[in-house]
Design a protein around this motif. Structure first.
Motif, PDB file in Angstrom:
ATOM      1  N   TRP A  77      -4.563  31.235  25.264  1.00  0.00           N
ATOM      2  CA  TRP A  77      -4.845  30.628  26.565  1.00  0.00           C
ATOM      3  C   TRP A  77      -3.542  30.161  27.220  1.00  0.00           C
ATOM      4  O   TRP A  77      -3.304  30.402  28.397  1.00  0.00           O
ATOM      5  N   LEU A  78      -2.684  29.515  26.439  1.00  0.00           N
ATOM      6  CA  LEU A  78      -1.414  29.029  26.956  1.00  0.00           C
ATOM      7  C   LEU A  78      -0.526  30.189  27.408  1.00  0.00           C
ATOM      8  O   LEU A  78       0.120  30.125  28.455  1.00  0.00           O
ATOM      9  N   GLN A  79      -0.498  31.263  26.642  1.00  0.00           N
ATOM     10  CA  GLN A  79       0.280  32.441  27.022  1.00  0.00           C
ATOM     11  C   GLN A  79      -0.209  33.018  28.359  1.00  0.00           C
ATOM     12  O   GLN A  79       0.599  33.400  29.212  1.00  0.00           O
ATOM     13  N   ARG A  80      -1.534  33.065  28.551  1.00  0.00           N
ATOM     14  CA  ARG A  80      -2.088  33.561  29.823  1.00  0.00           C
ATOM     15  C   ARG A  80      -1.710  32.642  30.980  1.00  0.00           C
ATOM     16  O   ARG A  80      -1.359  33.105  32.072  1.00  0.00           O
ATOM     17  N   GLY A  97      10.985  17.370  25.121  1.00  0.00           N
ATOM     18  CA  GLY A  97      11.706  18.639  25.112  1.00  0.00           C
ATOM     19  C   GLY A  97      11.757  19.306  23.749  1.00  0.00           C
ATOM     20  O   GLY A  97      11.993  20.508  23.650  1.00  0.00           O
ATOM     21  N   TYR A  98      11.531  18.533  22.705  1.00  0.00           N
ATOM     22  CA  TYR A  98      11.518  19.110  21.361  1.00  0.00           C
ATOM     23  C   TYR A  98      10.344  20.073  21.185  1.00  0.00           C
ATOM     24  O   TYR A  98      10.363  20.918  20.296  1.00  0.00           O
ATOM     25  N   ALA A  99       9.335  19.962  22.031  1.00  0.00           N
ATOM     26  CA  ALA A  99       8.233  20.925  21.998  1.00  0.00           C
ATOM     27  C   ALA A  99       8.768  22.335  22.262  1.00  0.00           C
ATOM     28  O   ALA A  99       8.273  23.306  21.677  1.00  0.00           O
ATOM     29  N   ASN A 100       9.770  22.440  23.128  1.00  0.00           N
ATOM     30  CA  ASN A 100      10.381  23.749  23.377  1.00  0.00           C
ATOM     31  C   ASN A 100      11.153  24.244  22.165  1.00  0.00           C
ATOM     32  O   ASN A 100      11.121  25.424  21.839  1.00  0.00           O
ATOM     33  N   THR A 101      11.839  23.341  21.488  1.00  0.00           N
ATOM     34  CA  THR A 101      12.635  23.705  20.321  1.00  0.00           C
ATOM     35  C   THR A 101      11.757  24.151  19.156  1.00  0.00           C
ATOM     36  O   THR A 101      12.015  25.184  18.544  1.00  0.00           O
ATOM     37  N   PHE A 103       7.945  24.187  18.971  1.00  0.00           N
ATOM     38  CA  PHE A 103       6.591  24.723  19.092  1.00  0.00           C
ATOM     39  C   PHE A 103       6.452  25.903  20.046  1.00  0.00           C
ATOM     40  O   PHE A 103       5.590  26.752  19.835  1.00  0.00           O
ATOM     41  N   ALA A 104       7.264  25.982  21.083  1.00  0.00           N
ATOM     42  CA  ALA A 104       7.148  27.118  22.007  1.00  0.00           C
ATOM     43  C   ALA A 104       7.291  28.462  21.275  1.00  0.00           C
ATOM     44  O   ALA A 104       6.476  29.363  21.495  1.00  0.00           O
ATOM     45  N   PRO A 105       8.273  28.623  20.375  1.00  0.00           N
ATOM     46  CA  PRO A 105       8.379  29.906  19.665  1.00  0.00           C
ATOM     47  C   PRO A 105       7.148  30.217  18.806  1.00  0.00           C
ATOM     48  O   PRO A 105       6.696  31.360  18.751  1.00  0.00           O
ATOM     49  N   LEU A 107       4.147  29.287  19.386  1.00  0.00           N
ATOM     50  CA  LEU A 107       3.028  29.573  20.279  1.00  0.00           C
ATOM     51  C   LEU A 107       3.251  30.831  21.117  1.00  0.00           C
ATOM     52  O   LEU A 107       2.358  31.252  21.852  1.00  0.00           O
ATOM     53  N   GLY A 108       4.445  31.414  21.041  1.00  0.00           N
ATOM     54  CA  GLY A 108       4.728  32.639  21.760  1.00  0.00           C
ATOM     55  C   GLY A 108       4.924  32.454  23.255  1.00  0.00           C
ATOM     56  O   GLY A 108       4.553  33.325  24.045  1.00  0.00           O
ATOM     57  N   ILE A 109       5.523  31.327  23.638  1.00  0.00           N
ATOM     58  CA  ILE A 109       5.749  31.050  25.059  1.00  0.00           C
ATOM     59  C   ILE A 109       7.215  30.705  25.300  1.00  0.00           C
ATOM     60  O   ILE A 109       7.923  30.307  24.381  1.00  0.00           O
ATOM     61  N   PRO A 110       7.673  30.824  26.550  1.00  0.00           N
ATOM     62  CA  PRO A 110       9.038  30.398  26.870  1.00  0.00           C
ATOM     63  C   PRO A 110       9.100  28.881  26.957  1.00  0.00           C
ATOM     64  O   PRO A 110       8.063  28.209  26.987  1.00  0.00           O
ATOM     65  N   PRO A 111      10.306  28.319  27.034  1.00  0.00           N
ATOM     66  CA  PRO A 111      10.426  26.870  27.220  1.00  0.00           C
ATOM     67  C   PRO A 111       9.726  26.428  28.514  1.00  0.00           C
ATOM     68  O   PRO A 111       9.734  27.135  29.510  1.00  0.00           O
ATOM     69  N   LEU A 112       9.106  25.250  28.447  1.00  0.00           N
ATOM     70  CA  LEU A 112       8.391  24.683  29.592  1.00  0.00           C
ATOM     71  C   LEU A 112       9.078  23.411  30.064  1.00  0.00           C
ATOM     72  O   LEU A 112       9.819  22.776  29.312  1.00  0.00           O
TER      73      LEU A 112
END
Length: 126
Positions: A77-80, A97-101, A103-105, A107-112
């Motif tokens: 859902w997040l990827q969509r 911002g640590y969510a990007n470091t 969890f983003a990878p 979850l298969g998403i770019p940094p938010l």
């Protein structure tokens, strides 16, 4: 006349929403529950101590590996959402911002962008 629509903003949390409490690791139980596991290696110097207790079994290198369960449906859902140009997705998590470091990878998403206040949690004074 064409109407201009404002983008939709979706603020996403991590813990308890995308990263789930551990499930039974019996054969096939995780995939049947729509959950996958991933290991995230967190480093002490990149840990959001303003909101999280840094207690843990840190290695000599200052890292801790955490095998956690993630919602496969939530990740999809997040990827969509991220791929939809009409939607602005940001983090609403104490991981900031640590969510990007971390969890983003997974979850298969770019940094938010991060959409949380950086003030630490309130404490009672005596």
């Amino acid at each position: 006349m064409s109407e201009t629509l404002n983008p939709v903003v979706v603020a996403v949390d991590i813990d308890g929403v995308l990263r789930l409490p551990p499930l039974d690791r019996g054969a096939g139980e995780l995939s049947r529950a729509g959950v996958y596991e991933a290991t995230v290696r967190v480093f002490r110097e990149d840990y959001p101590v303003a909101f999280h207790d840094p207690a843990g079994d840190w290695s000599d290198a200052g890292a801790i590996g955490d095998i956690a369960c993630y919602s496969a449906a939530g990740a999809a859902w997040l990827q969509r959402l991220v791929a939809d140009p009409r939607v602005i997705v940001c983090w609403a998590t104490t991981w900031q911002g640590y969510a990007n470091t971390y969890f983003a990878p997974v979850l298969g998403i770019p940094p938010l962008e991060v959409g949380v206040n950086t003030r630490p949690r309130l404490t009672e004074s005596a």
